[in-house]
Design an enzyme around this catalytic site. Structure first.
Site, mmCIF file in Angstrom:
data_model
loop_
_atom_site.group_PDB
_atom_site.id
_atom_site.type_symbol
_atom_site.label_atom_id
_atom_site.label_comp_id
_atom_site.label_asym_id
_atom_site.label_seq_id
_atom_site.Cartn_x
_atom_site.Cartn_y
_atom_site.Cartn_z
ATOM 1 N N TYR A 1 -86.895 23.385 -29.033
ATOM 2 C CA TYR A 1 -86.257 24.202 -27.992
ATOM 3 C C TYR A 1 -86.081 25.640 -28.499
ATOM 4 O O TYR A 1 -86.417 26.599 -27.814
ATOM 5 C CB TYR A 1 -84.907 23.588 -27.590
ATOM 6 C CG TYR A 1 -84.104 24.482 -26.700
ATOM 7 C CD1 TYR A 1 -84.492 24.715 -25.379
ATOM 8 C CD2 TYR A 1 -82.953 25.113 -27.171
ATOM 9 C CE1 TYR A 1 -83.760 25.561 -24.560
ATOM 10 C CE2 TYR A 1 -82.221 25.951 -26.359
ATOM 11 C CZ TYR A 1 -82.629 26.174 -25.060
ATOM 12 O OH TYR A 1 -81.902 27.015 -24.250
ATOM 13 N N TRP B 1 -74.470 21.933 -26.178
ATOM 14 C CA TRP B 1 -75.799 22.116 -25.605
ATOM 15 C C TRP B 1 -76.717 20.975 -26.037
ATOM 16 O O TRP B 1 -77.576 20.529 -25.286
ATOM 17 C CB TRP B 1 -76.377 23.477 -26.009
ATOM 18 C CG TRP B 1 -77.757 23.679 -25.467
ATOM 19 C CD1 TRP B 1 -78.903 23.847 -26.183
ATOM 20 C CD2 TRP B 1 -78.158 23.707 -24.093
ATOM 21 N NE1 TRP B 1 -79.988 23.984 -25.334
ATOM 22 C CE2 TRP B 1 -79.556 23.898 -24.039
ATOM 23 C CE3 TRP B 1 -77.466 23.584 -22.881
ATOM 24 C CZ2 TRP B 1 -80.270 23.973 -22.861
ATOM 25 C CZ3 TRP B 1 -78.186 23.652 -21.700
ATOM 26 C CH2 TRP B 1 -79.561 23.854 -21.698
ATOM 27 N N GLU C 1 -76.838 24.537 -17.789
ATOM 28 C CA GLU C 1 -75.712 25.243 -18.413
ATOM 29 C C GLU C 1 -74.392 24.880 -17.735
ATOM 30 O O GLU C 1 -73.365 24.747 -18.397
ATOM 31 C CB GLU C 1 -75.925 26.759 -18.365
ATOM 32 C CG GLU C 1 -77.125 27.270 -19.128
ATOM 33 C CD GLU C 1 -77.046 27.132 -20.636
ATOM 34 O OE1 GLU C 1 -75.998 26.743 -21.173
ATOM 35 O OE2 GLU C 1 -78.061 27.407 -21.292
#
Length: 184
Positions: free
Chosen positions: A18, A48, A40
């Site tokens: 990522y 996250w 988000e």
């Protein structure tokens, strides 16, 4: 020779991939911008990594983040999502995703695209903070405060300044890769 990366991504291969291929790279297409907005918003209060590890499940559950479909989700679909153990089963966040899809399309109609709207806050190009260390990376900025206020005024949910700043980082509106990071 080993690549130097931002320290937050060294947990595993998922995080490294990522970081290496997505985080901080400018995104201008509405579909991807919307996906990150939704992801988000689900991150609020969570890590996250938790969201990233469930990303494919979110894609399946939310019709590949098709905001036109999401904007008209029925109560039956909401219950289906509440029973999906592959995603974060928070009713308020699920309902917010539906609302945010509706508001997203309203912004598109007003500005021609959501990308036009959101990138306008940074003059259409990435802000490069050039942090020396992770400690130099802020959680919010005046710009994320302003975007958050505007999104909330437009009816978006779960779009506080910290969520917005994380979105700015994810979509390359800001480049917070540390100076020694190979991605830079």
């Amino acid at each position: 020779m080993e690549k130097i990366r931002c320290g937050w991504c060294e947990k595993d291969d998922l995080y490294r991939a990522y970081h290496d291929k997505e985080w901080g790279r400018p995104v201008y297409d509405d579909k991807t911008i919307f996906e990150f907005l939704i992801l988000e918003s689900f991150q609020a209060g969570l890590s996250w990594y938790t969201i990233l590890s469930k990303r494919e499940n979110f894609r399946k559950a939310f019709d590949h983040f098709d905001y036109q479909k999401m904007a008209v989700y029925s109560e039956h679909k909401i219950e289906e999502l509440m029973n999906d153990s592959g995603i974060i089963r928070n009713r308020l966040k699920i309902l917010a995703a539906v609302t945010n899809a509706q508001k997203f399309m309203e912004v598109q109609k007003e500005f021609g695209s959501f990308s036009q709207y959101i990138w306008n806050f940074v003059g259409g190009k990435s802000i490069d903070h050039q942090p020396e260390t992770l400690a130099d990376v802020p959680a919010t900025t005046e710009i994320s405060d302003n975007i958050s206020k505007d999104l909330k005024k437009r009816g978006f949910k779960f779009m506080g300044s910290t969520v917005v700043y994380a979105h700015m980082q994810a979509t390359g509106m800001v480049n917070d890769h540390i100076k020694s990071c190979f991605v830079r």
